[in-house]
Scaffold this motif. Structure first.
Motif, PDB file in Angstrom:
ATOM      1  N   ARG A 219       0.840  -1.206   0.000  1.00 51.46           N
ATOM      2  CA  ARG A 219       0.000   0.000   0.000  1.00 51.46           C
ATOM      3  C   ARG A 219       0.871   1.250   0.000  1.00 51.46           C
ATOM      4  NH1 ARG A 219      -4.900  -0.365   2.780  1.00 51.46           N
ATOM      5  NH2 ARG A 219      -5.095   1.900   2.832  1.00 51.46           N
ATOM      6  N   VAL A 220       1.884   1.283   0.848  1.00 48.38           N
ATOM      7  CA  VAL A 220       2.739   2.476   0.912  1.00 48.38           C
ATOM      8  C   VAL A 220       3.526   2.616  -0.391  1.00 48.38           C
ATOM      9  CG1 VAL A 220       4.612   3.632   2.141  1.00 48.38           C
ATOM     10  CG2 VAL A 220       2.909   2.328   3.425  1.00 48.38           C
ATOM     11  N   CYS A 221       4.061   1.505  -0.872  1.00 46.83           N
ATOM     12  CA  CYS A 221       4.904   1.587  -2.061  1.00 46.83           C
ATOM     13  C   CYS A 221       4.113   1.960  -3.311  1.00 46.83           C
ATOM     14  CB  CYS A 221       5.677   0.289  -2.264  1.00 46.83           C
ATOM     15  SG  CYS A 221       6.974   0.126  -1.012  1.00 46.83           S
ATOM     16  N   ALA A 222       2.791   1.749  -3.259  1.00 48.22           N
ATOM     17  CA  ALA A 222       1.966   2.167  -4.393  1.00 48.22           C
ATOM     18  C   ALA A 222       1.869   3.685  -4.468  1.00 48.22           C
ATOM     19  CB  ALA A 222       0.574   1.553  -4.285  1.00 48.22           C
ATOM     20  N   SER A 223       2.205   4.386  -3.379  1.00 45.78           N
ATOM     21  CA  SER A 223       2.136   5.866  -3.408  1.00 45.78           C
ATOM     22  C   SER A 223       3.503   6.497  -3.231  1.00 45.78           C
ATOM     23  CB  SER A 223       1.247   6.402  -2.300  1.00 45.78           C
ATOM     24  OG  SER A 223       0.217   5.558  -1.992  1.00 45.78           O
ATOM     25  N   LEU A 224       4.542   5.852  -3.677  1.00 48.73           N
ATOM     26  CA  LEU A 224       5.870   6.384  -3.368  1.00 48.73           C
ATOM     27  C   LEU A 224       6.161   7.762  -3.956  1.00 48.73           C
ATOM     28  CD1 LEU A 224       8.452   3.499  -3.115  1.00 48.73           C
ATOM     29  CD2 LEU A 224       7.397   4.871  -1.338  1.00 48.73           C
ATOM     30  N   ASP A 225       5.508   8.137  -5.017  1.00 41.28           N
ATOM     31  CA  ASP A 225       5.864   9.435  -5.589  1.00 41.28           C
ATOM     32  C   ASP A 225       4.827  10.500  -5.335  1.00 41.28           C
ATOM     33  OD1 ASP A 225       8.382   8.718  -6.610  1.00 41.28           O
ATOM     34  OD2 ASP A 225       7.327   7.461  -8.060  1.00 41.28           O
ATOM     35  N   GLN A 226       4.038  10.302  -4.306  1.00 40.81           N
ATOM     36  CA  GLN A 226       3.031  11.307  -4.011  1.00 40.81           C
ATOM     37  C   GLN A 226       2.778  11.356  -2.515  1.00 40.81           C
ATOM     38  OE1 GLN A 226       0.406   8.775  -6.269  1.00 40.81           O
ATOM     39  NE2 GLN A 226      -1.154   9.031  -4.683  1.00 40.81           N
ATOM     40  N   LEU A 326      10.505   9.546   1.525  1.00 38.37           N
ATOM     41  CA  LEU A 326       9.652   8.896   2.530  1.00 38.37           C
ATOM     42  C   LEU A 326       9.915   9.499   3.907  1.00 38.37           C
ATOM     43  CD1 LEU A 326       7.938   6.294   3.430  1.00 38.37           C
ATOM     44  CD2 LEU A 326      10.150   5.185   3.767  1.00 38.37           C
ATOM     45  N   ILE A 327       8.852   9.627   4.706  1.00 35.46           N
ATOM     46  CA  ILE A 327       9.030   9.992   6.119  1.00 35.46           C
ATOM     47  C   ILE A 327       8.325   8.939   6.972  1.00 35.46           C
ATOM     48  CG2 ILE A 327       8.664  11.737   7.912  1.00 35.46           C
ATOM     49  CD1 ILE A 327       8.625  13.879   5.790  1.00 35.46           C
ATOM     50  N   ILE A 328       9.003   8.518   8.042  1.00 35.83           N
ATOM     51  CA  ILE A 328       8.401   7.562   8.977  1.00 35.83           C
ATOM     52  C   ILE A 328       8.476   8.156  10.380  1.00 35.83           C
ATOM     53  CG2 ILE A 328       8.790   5.342  10.141  1.00 35.83           C
ATOM     54  CD1 ILE A 328       9.651   4.227   7.439  1.00 35.83           C
ATOM     55  N   ILE A 329       7.377   8.071  11.120  1.00 32.09           N
ATOM     56  CA  ILE A 329       7.418   8.457  12.527  1.00 32.09           C
ATOM     57  C   ILE A 329       7.081   7.217  13.332  1.00 32.09           C
ATOM     58  CG2 ILE A 329       6.568  10.068  14.277  1.00 32.09           C
ATOM     59  CD1 ILE A 329       6.964  11.883  12.155  1.00 32.09           C
ATOM     60  N   ASP A 330       8.038   6.758  14.116  1.00 32.43           N
ATOM     61  CA  ASP A 330       7.747   5.606  14.952  1.00 32.43           C
ATOM     62  C   ASP A 330       7.229   6.120  16.296  1.00 32.43           C
ATOM     63  OD1 ASP A 330       7.533   2.947  15.603  1.00 32.43           O
ATOM     64  OD2 ASP A 330       9.524   2.881  16.517  1.00 32.43           O
ATOM     65  N   GLU A 331       6.296   5.388  16.892  1.00 28.05           N
ATOM     66  CA  GLU A 331       5.669   5.798  18.157  1.00 28.05           C
ATOM     67  C   GLU A 331       5.086   7.201  18.007  1.00 28.05           C
ATOM     68  OE1 GLU A 331       5.576   3.538  20.420  1.00 28.05           O
ATOM     69  OE2 GLU A 331       7.277   2.231  20.024  1.00 28.05           O
ATOM     70  N   GLU A 332       4.217   7.348  17.012  1.00 32.78           N
ATOM     71  CA  GLU A 332       3.716   8.683  16.685  1.00 32.78           C
ATOM     72  C   GLU A 332       2.915   9.304  17.831  1.00 32.78           C
ATOM     73  OE1 GLU A 332       0.452   9.985  15.860  1.00 32.78           O
ATOM     74  OE2 GLU A 332      -0.476   8.225  16.750  1.00 32.78           O
ATOM     75  N   HIS A 333       2.471   8.483  18.783  1.00 32.36           N
ATOM     76  CA  HIS A 333       1.676   9.011  19.895  1.00 32.36           C
ATOM     77  C   HIS A 333       2.572   9.586  20.981  1.00 32.36           C
ATOM     78  CE1 HIS A 333       3.122   5.127  21.242  1.00 32.36           C
ATOM     79  NE2 HIS A 333       3.022   5.626  22.463  1.00 32.36           N
ATOM     80  N   LEU A 358       6.529  18.002   0.201  1.00 34.26           N
ATOM     81  CA  LEU A 358       7.535  17.315  -0.613  1.00 34.26           C
ATOM     82  C   LEU A 358       6.916  16.306  -1.576  1.00 34.26           C
ATOM     83  CD1 LEU A 358      10.174  16.616   2.195  1.00 34.26           C
ATOM     84  CD2 LEU A 358      10.409  18.264   0.328  1.00 34.26           C
ATOM     85  N   GLY A 359       5.633  16.019  -1.373  1.00 37.14           N
ATOM     86  CA  GLY A 359       4.979  15.042  -2.234  1.00 37.14           C
ATOM     87  C   GLY A 359       5.485  13.628  -2.014  1.00 37.14           C
TER      88      GLY A 359
END
Ligand code: ADP
Ligand code: ZN
Ligand code: ZN
Length: 741
Positions: A219-226, A326-333, A358-359
């Motif tokens: 799912r994430v990789c299907a939106s890699l450029d947006q 790509l941006i990842i936030i671990d433990e977003e809470h 950044l899209g």
């Protein structure tokens, strides 16, 4: 007569608590073409000099032209703040209503703020020249060491390597390198060092992802450029990190950059080792323990696009990403993502804005997403990805409350809990006890007259630390020797009241003398590396009993733990802070995540005087998702965030009446401006009115429409700054406050 040439005015962000930019003339003799937005300039400021950032060039100024001063010196030939970060800084200054000069100075590493150059942290590297790339290696038949080094360099990304890596190729590598340089096959250049240059194949094998993990990755990789926001929800151990690693690997392999934000406490050597072992991509790490030089190096490696993986804590959200993917936030809470003083930004919210700008996709991972984030899922703004099961063999733990009403407590431990502990220990398992209070006892009490130890500078008790026989204030850091006689009646009957981790440890030692006990809290881990050491020992099974605070609850893999106990859940159920129950639920799920991670099923026990508390009950019987639904419904009823938006105006001063007077004047000003759609609540004293010798008060602003709030703040804050009282108190505005104390 020809019209006078229009002047060139530089709008510069100067680090100061004042709102707005400052106008200067260009430095004498400066080429106007060099004046690009994002370059640094030395400027005269007050009685000294400051390093500012050029934000814009215009032809007009609010200042009379004869009063404008020229900047002293242009520091950069290229902008140090790229266009996207300039836009981010503008947005953040406006959104958080924080002085723009201070915002932009937060965006830069300290050494750049001080006027050093981006290349100052560079080290010598070597790389193949065009000839070196294409030359026939057979020519080196009689120089096997050169041939070996050439072969190795050709396998490195960009055919380049740093001094340390070359040293690792053996004692003779330097000699071979010099020979290759003499041939013109290798050249020297300067670049920032990287944590994990791509000099190895991944040492850990890629795990075969399970179906839900694969679905999430796809799912994430299907939106890699947006732009797209995903919430990756899965209990601890469900394999979220594996999902991150897989997506990062794809992004970095495509030459793009992945930014990974983790809470300070989650940024462990184990995590970094796991990333380094699994990803053969140049990596940098940004955290608070770096030296200024290391921070500059990591920043420069990211700014050059060389670092493909950037792992860091909160402030890393401002890292330059010329090749963002790509941006990842671990433990977003995690509440540590919110800066609690100065420029009070929330790194998660800034990151979401940035990903949009950044899209690129952003993934917010958590076992217990914040209610704000779940609300965004509900509204369709974020897409939900779930990992419902634990990866591997582990089964979910059984969670139950233990009603401690009428039960005898042995130093915060009820009899049934002691019995359960003994059973788990007898089977050779590890147990983990959690109490969010360090020290020996929350205070010292005189049994004869009732005197209690109070901090002289705060509205708070002093915490008794028995090991040092000292009384400490956990709010202002003040401390003193523990009294032997009551200061009020001279009695010797001073007794510790209540329990902290230190005292629970003592009780446990008395009950379980044959088992090794480790206490993990801020006191026991003051020495650098001691937390890692204690956790490593725990992981090896050297301690059967672990007792600790929050520190122990988060993110560590302790597969031998089969029982986790929360000693006091009541604090979280009855707090003035409307977020307390959310925080408690997150903590319970985190603690539960520690139990039964490997082959043994786990058990979680929660001691409480309120086993029937509805939210607690929902959490335990139906899980976090249903808890969150119920908690969101309560928030909607009460019109609390995320169903409304808040800003908190705080003021403090050593004189008791000043903060309230300032806030009363502030409220009067707001009433003059008309604050349609924004409710003013207060001013009231802060929940802890006095801290570190200062009286504190606050005025809460609440609205259903964010735009109304921003409109008021735009008009109001400049007027506030002009109030005579504004110079007699310390005041600040906190947009989206996470902590109302
Ligand atoms: P989380 O980040 O959600 O806590 P991790 O990614 O750390 O979860 O995974 C927990 C444990 O399960 C780790 O030891 C990891 O190596 C293992 N694991 C994760 N995914 C798989 C998988 N698909 N197959 C086997 N083991 C896995
Ligand atoms: Zn007394
Ligand atoms: Zn104090």
């Amino acid at each position: 007569m020809p019209p006078a040439a229009k002047p060139t005015i530089l709008q510069i962000a100067v680090p100061t608590p004042l709102y707005g930019t400052f106008d200067y003339l260009p430095p004498r003799g400066c080429d106007p073409a060099a004046l690009q937005a994002g370059v640094r300039l030395r400027v005269p400021f007050g009685r000294g000099q400051a390093t500012g950032i050029l934000l814009a060039v215009s032809e007009e100024s609010r200042v009379e032209s004869r009063r404008l001063r020229p900047a002293s010196q242009l520091l950069d030939t290229q902008p140090v703040i790229a266009a996207d970060l300039l836009a981010l800084g503008h947005w953040a200054a406006h959104y958080y209503h924080h002085p723009i000069g201070d915002v932009f100075s937060t965006l830069l590493p300290t050494l750049l703020r001080q006027g050093k150059n981006p290349g100052d942290g560079n080290e010598t590297h070597w790389r193949l020249t065009e000839t070196g790339r294409t030359a026939d290696a057979a020519q080196l038949q009689r120089a096997p060491r050169q041939a070996a080094l050439l072969h190795w360099l050709r396998q490195q990304s960009h055919g380049s390597a740093g001094a340390e890596q070359i040293a690792r190729q053996g004692d003779t590598a330097r000699t071979a390198l010099r020979a290759l340089m003499a041939k013109g096959w290798v050249e020297q250049y300067d670049a920032p060092p990287l944590f994990n240059r791509a000099d190895h194949a991944p040492t850990t094998q890629t795990l075969a992802l399970n179906d839900t993990q694969t679905a999430a990755v796809n799912r994430v990789c299907a939106s890699l450029d947006q732009f797209a926001s995903f919430v990756l929800e899965g209990v601890t151990g469900s394999g979220k990190t594996e999902v991150y690693l897989e997506i990062i690997d794809r992004v970095a392999a495509a030459g793009e950059q992945a930014l990974v934000l983790v809470p300070e406490i989650g940024l462990t050597p184990q995590l970094l080792a796991r990333f380094a072992a699994r990803l053969a991509h140049p990596m940098v790490v940004l955290h608070s323990a770096l030296t200024d030089r290391q921070r500059l190096q990591a920043w420069a490696a990211a700014a050059a696009g060389e670092a493909k993986v950037i792992i860091g804590t909160r402030s890393a959200v401002f890292t330059p990403l010329p090749k963002a993917g790509l941006i990842i936030i671990d433990e977003e809470h995690d509440l540590s993502l919110k800066q609690q003083d100065g420029f009070r930004y929330h790194a998660r919210d800034v990151a979401v804005w940035r990903a949009h700008q950044l899209g690129v996709p952003i993934v917010l991972g958590s076992a217990t997403p914040s209610l704000e984030t779940l609300y965004n899922v509900e509204r369709g703004r974020y897409q939900s990805l779930r990992l419902p099961e634990r990866a591997g063999e582990a089964r979910p733990p059984r969670i139950r409350t233990l009603d401690v009403r009428h039960k005898k407590l042995n130093g915060a431990l009820s009899e049934p809990l002691l019995k359960t502990l003994a059973e788990h220990l007898a089977r050779g398992h590890q147990v983990l006890l959690f109490l969010n209070r360090r020290g020996y006892a929350p205070t010292l009490l005189c049994h004869d007259c009732g005197w209690v130890a109070h901090c002289r500078r705060c509205d708070a008790h002093l915490i008794y630390h028995q090991a040092q026989r000292r009384l400490r204030c956990h709010h202002c850091g003040g401390e003193q020797k523990a009294e032997v006689y009551c200061p009020a009646c001279s009695s010797e009957e001073l007794r510790p009241l209540g329990h902290g981790t230190e005292r629970v440890e003592e009780v446990l030692r008395a009950h379980f003398p044959d088992y090794s006990i480790a206490r993990i809290d801020r006191d026991s881990t003051r020495r650098k590396g001691s937390l890692q050491q204690l956790l490593a020992e725990a992981l090896r099974g050297e301690h059967a009993i672990l007792i600790g605070t929050q520190m122990l609850a988060k993110g560590h893999h302790l597969p031998k733990v089969t029982l986790a106990a929360i000693l006091d859940a009541d604090q979280g159920l009855f707090s003035v802070d409307f977020r307390a129950s959310e925080t408690l639920a997150q903590l319970i799920v985190q603690v539960a995540g520690r139990a039964g991670r490997a082959e043994h099923a786990g058990e979680v026990v929660i001691q409480t005087h309120h086993p029937d508390h509805p939210l607690l009950h929902t959490l335990i019987t139906q899980g976090y998702a249903r808890f969150a639904e119920a908690a969101l419904a309560e928030r909607r009823e009460a019109c609390l965030p995320p169903y409304s938006h808040m800003a908190l105006l705080r003021a403090e001063a050593t004189a008791a009446e000043l903060p309230q007077r300032f806030l009363t004047e502030a409220a009067a000003l707001a009433n003059q401006i008309q604050h349609r759609g924004v409710e003013l609540l207060g001013p009231v004293p802060a929940p802890m009115e006095r801290r570190a010798g200062r009286y504190r008060a606050q005025l809460l602003l609440q609205t259903e429409a964010r735009a109304d709030l921003h409109r008021l703040l735009d008009a109001w804050l400049p007027q506030l700054a002009a109030l005579p009282l504004a110079r007699k108190v310390r005041w600040s505005i906190d947009v989206d406050p996470m902590d109302l104390s």
